[in-house]
Design a protein around this motif. Structure first.
Motif, short mmCIF file in Angstrom:
data_model
loop_
_atom_site.label_atom_id
_atom_site.label_comp_id
_atom_site.label_asym_id
_atom_site.label_seq_id
_atom_site.Cartn_x
_atom_site.Cartn_y
_atom_site.Cartn_z
N GLY A 288 0.82 -1.21 0.00
CA GLY A 288 0.00 0.00 0.00
C GLY A 288 0.85 1.25 0.00
N ILE A 289 1.91 1.24 0.79
CA ILE A 289 2.78 2.41 0.87
C ILE A 289 3.66 2.49 -0.38
CG2 ILE A 289 4.72 3.41 2.11
CD1 ILE A 289 3.49 2.22 4.67
N ILE A 290 4.24 1.35 -0.77
CA ILE A 290 5.21 1.37 -1.86
C ILE A 290 4.59 1.79 -3.18
CG2 ILE A 290 6.62 -0.19 -3.28
CD1 ILE A 290 7.31 -1.58 -0.59
N LYS A 291 3.31 1.45 -3.37
CA LYS A 291 2.67 1.80 -4.63
C LYS A 291 2.18 3.24 -4.65
CE LYS A 291 0.12 -1.94 -6.43
NZ LYS A 291 -0.82 -3.02 -6.17
N LYS A 292 2.18 3.90 -3.52
CA LYS A 292 1.60 5.25 -3.49
C LYS A 292 2.59 6.34 -3.15
CE LYS A 292 -2.49 3.30 -3.66
NZ LYS A 292 -3.28 3.26 -4.86
N ILE A 293 3.55 6.06 -2.32
CA ILE A 293 4.43 7.14 -1.85
C ILE A 293 5.86 6.80 -2.21
CG2 ILE A 293 5.18 8.47 0.14
CD1 ILE A 293 2.61 7.78 1.51
N HIS A 294 6.58 7.82 -2.65
CA HIS A 294 7.99 7.59 -2.96
C HIS A 294 8.82 7.68 -1.69
CE1 HIS A 294 11.83 7.70 -4.88
NE2 HIS A 294 12.12 8.78 -4.17
N VAL A 295 9.29 6.55 -1.21
CA VAL A 295 10.25 6.53 -0.10
C VAL A 295 11.34 5.55 -0.52
CG1 VAL A 295 8.85 7.16 1.88
CG2 VAL A 295 8.76 4.84 1.03
N ILE B 279 14.25 1.17 3.50
CA ILE B 279 13.85 1.28 4.91
C ILE B 279 13.02 0.08 5.36
CG2 ILE B 279 13.92 3.80 4.88
CD1 ILE B 279 10.88 3.80 4.76
N ARG C 11 12.98 2.41 -0.63
CA ARG C 11 12.38 1.14 -0.18
C ARG C 11 13.29 0.39 0.77
NH1 ARG C 11 10.43 1.82 -5.67
NH2 ARG C 11 8.47 2.88 -5.34
N ALA D 284 7.14 -1.62 -7.50
CA ALA D 284 5.78 -1.05 -7.52
C ALA D 284 4.89 -1.71 -8.55
CB ALA D 284 5.85 0.45 -7.76
N GLN D 285 5.48 -2.20 -9.65
CA GLN D 285 4.61 -2.80 -10.67
C GLN D 285 4.41 -4.29 -10.47
OE1 GLN D 285 7.38 -1.24 -13.46
NE2 GLN D 285 7.55 -3.18 -14.53
N GLU D 286 5.18 -4.92 -9.58
CA GLU D 286 5.06 -6.37 -9.42
C GLU D 286 4.22 -6.77 -8.20
OE1 GLU D 286 6.06 -8.82 -11.36
OE2 GLU D 286 7.18 -7.63 -12.82
#
Lengths: 246, 301
Positions: free
Chosen positions: B122-129, B133, B131, B298-300
């Motif tokens: 949910g976070i990885i697909k929406k917010i740029h941080v 972390i 990864r 994000a795409q997988e």
């Protein structure tokens, strides 16, 4: 003119794996390369976004709008080409902007805010106005998995606009909110325009685009067909729709 | 802030690029820079993890001790008493507890990291941080449990009264370093590869149970030497970093066993040092793999 985003020759290719059973996979093991399909979501897109402008991104479903926004936001990587951006980005991409379903609305404000780059004291400072703007005070201590999609988007938008972004990206999500909330959002976005913040908006409502945006970029099957005056772009899109309907 | 002042302030910000190829050295150093820059976020995720896991339970974080204590009892009774291992391993309870404490850190990291990326979709697909972390926060939260168990171990040692000797005691530091380095490298590898090959998470469970019995946790190193005559196989046994780390902990804390040096391999200090270096290389390798796969997360998921 200072640019906030520069997109250079960006292409994005997805590989489509056809659904296959394990038996099929084993039988066609050597052939498995030929069973993959390439799909270009974006082809050689180049344009810049200037600081302070409001850009509308339009096109039919599957034209690559969301993919482009995700690449600008640094979530997807382009297959070729380069995207540069600077400043803080707040992106509302589809539903659910990175909420954790088991945490309450309040806990998610902290999590989401920190992920967007806010410090703890900044979040505490804005907490009341975030909750107030979202208009869901009664449910703020309920886990977000029980939220309706409208409540989701209210909270997500509220956190995003309070994160002091230089660039606000909004992907079609506002359509979920009710009329008063949408009006509230556009009022806030007008305020952002006056502050000189940059906004990229995806919407299928031509009226919203014409009312709000300084410029539009029209995507059609992953290619940039037009960038420039809002009214002209919307007209071009209507022509494309009409051509396809025939 | 007005229009013009924002324009100039943005103009002064550095560009961030996505899509360009980075140089070899930048790809090795950038994970360290990223993870340092994001340390507050890593803390936040560790905090979230610790809170979420035992949320709503009355005993809270004390539950993290339930598994190691049951394991300790099982091995103490079944292997120590029934199979009679406690007759040839003095201070068997402390011995097993040392091994289990070290082991549960590594197995915790390995089993949790398969969900580090997938579970945060949910976070990885929406917010740029960055990864990076996510695997690091798995290592961090497991380390918190490790520290708690280590305190329990310390209390147990005090109760039994067989206090460790100095300077061997300081071997806990290189041993902990080995655990952290190999844990971090493993977390990078498992969390990133599992996005593309979901079978890995099941393989990890199998591999962990094999690795458990390949490490001197419920039997001492002396048994291994007696059973394995071949010099080569013994070398292979000691190539397992977890074994070396556990032997280091035993040398440091297992007072009753240190009288008999057959319980430890020769040149233990050197072995620990070499494993620390190997661990550092392993972390860099894991990072490189993680960075390579990160682009397509994000795409997988």
């Amino acid at each position: 003119m200072t640019n906030i985003v520069e997109i250079q020759n960006v292409s994005k290719r997805f590989v489509i794996h056809k659904e296959k059973s394990i038996k099929e996979r084993l039988l066609n093991f050597q052939l498995s390369q030929t069973h993959k399909d390439d799909f270009y979501a974006l082809r050689d897109v180049t344009f810049d976004i200037a600081v302070g402008e409001s850009l509308g991104l339009i096109g039919h479903n599957g034209s690559g709008k969301s993919t482009l926004l995700k690449i600008i936001g640094g979530i997807l990587y382009p297959t070729s080409g380069v995207v540069r951006h600077r400043g803080r980005i707040a992106a509302l991409l589809e539903l659910g902007t990175g909420f954790h379903p088991d945490l309450t609305g309040r806990q998610n404000i902290y999590l989401n805010g920190s992920l967007m780059g806010l410090s703890n004291s900044e979040i505490e400072f804005h907490l009341d106005s975030i909750i107030d703007f979202s208009g869901i005070e009664d449910f703020i201590d309920t886990p977000v998995k029980f939220y309706s999609s409208g409540m989701y988007v209210r909270l997500a938008f509220s956190v995003a606009v309070h994160s002091d972004p230089d660039l606000l990206i909004i992907d079609e999500v506002l359509a979920v909110g009710d009329q008063p909330f949408q009006e509230k959002c556009f009022a806030k976005m007008r305020e952002f325009q006056r502050d000189g913040r940059t906004i990229v908006l995806v919407s299928h409502s031509s009226a919203q685009i014409v009312n709000f945006c300084d410029r539009v970029a029209l995507l059609h099957h992953g290619e940039l067909k037009f960038i420039g005056k809002t009214k002209q772009g919307v007209k071009k899109l209507d022509e494309l729709y009409a051509a396809e309907a025939k | 802030m007005g229009k013009d002042s924002r324009s100039t302030s943005v103009a002064n910000l550095p560009w961030q690029e996505t899509g360009s190829r980075v140089s070899f050295w930048a790809s090795i150093s950038s994970p360290f820079i990223d993870s340092f820059a994001q340390r507050s976020l890593i803390w936040l995720l560790i905090d979230k993890e610790l809170r979420a896991r035992y949320k709503g339970s009355a005993l809270g974080i004390l539950w993290s001790l339930a598994k190691p204590i049951t394991q300790l009892l099982i091995y103490f009774v079944a292997i120590g008493e029934f199979l009679g291992a406690s007759r040839s391993i003095p201070g068997f309870a402390i011995f097993v507890l040392i091994g289990l404490t070290a082991w549960s850190f590594f197995s915790d990291v390995a089993s949790q990291s398969s969900q580090a990326i997938i579970g945060n979709a949910g976070i990885i697909k929406k917010i740029h941080v960055p990864r990076i972390i996510f695997p690091l926060s798995v290592v961090g939260s497991s380390f918190v449990y490790f520290v708690i168990q280590f305190l329990v171990l310390g209390i147990a040692i005090l109760i039994v009264g067989s206090l460790p000797e100095f300077p061997q005691f300081w071997l806990i530091f290189p041993s902990t370093t080995i655990l952290i380095l190999f844990g971090t490298g493993t977390a990078y590898l498992i969390s990133s590869i599992n996005v593309f090959i979901r079978d890995l998470q099941h393989l990890v469970d199998v591999a962990l149970s094999i690795l458990f019995w390949l490490s001197p946790i419920v039997y001492s190193y002396k048994f291994v030497v007696q059973a394995i005559q071949s010099e080569f196989l013994l070398g292979l046994y000691l190539a397992n970093p977890i074994s070396v780390a556990i032997l280091g902990f035993q040398r440091a804390l297992w007072r009753d066993g240190t009288d008999d040096m057959a319980n430890f391999p020769d040149h233990l200090i050197w072995r620990l040092g070499i494993m620390c270096l190997a661990g550092a290389v392993f972390v860099v390798l894991g990072q490189a793999v993680f960075k390579r796969f990160e682009r397509n997360f994000a795409q997988e998921i």
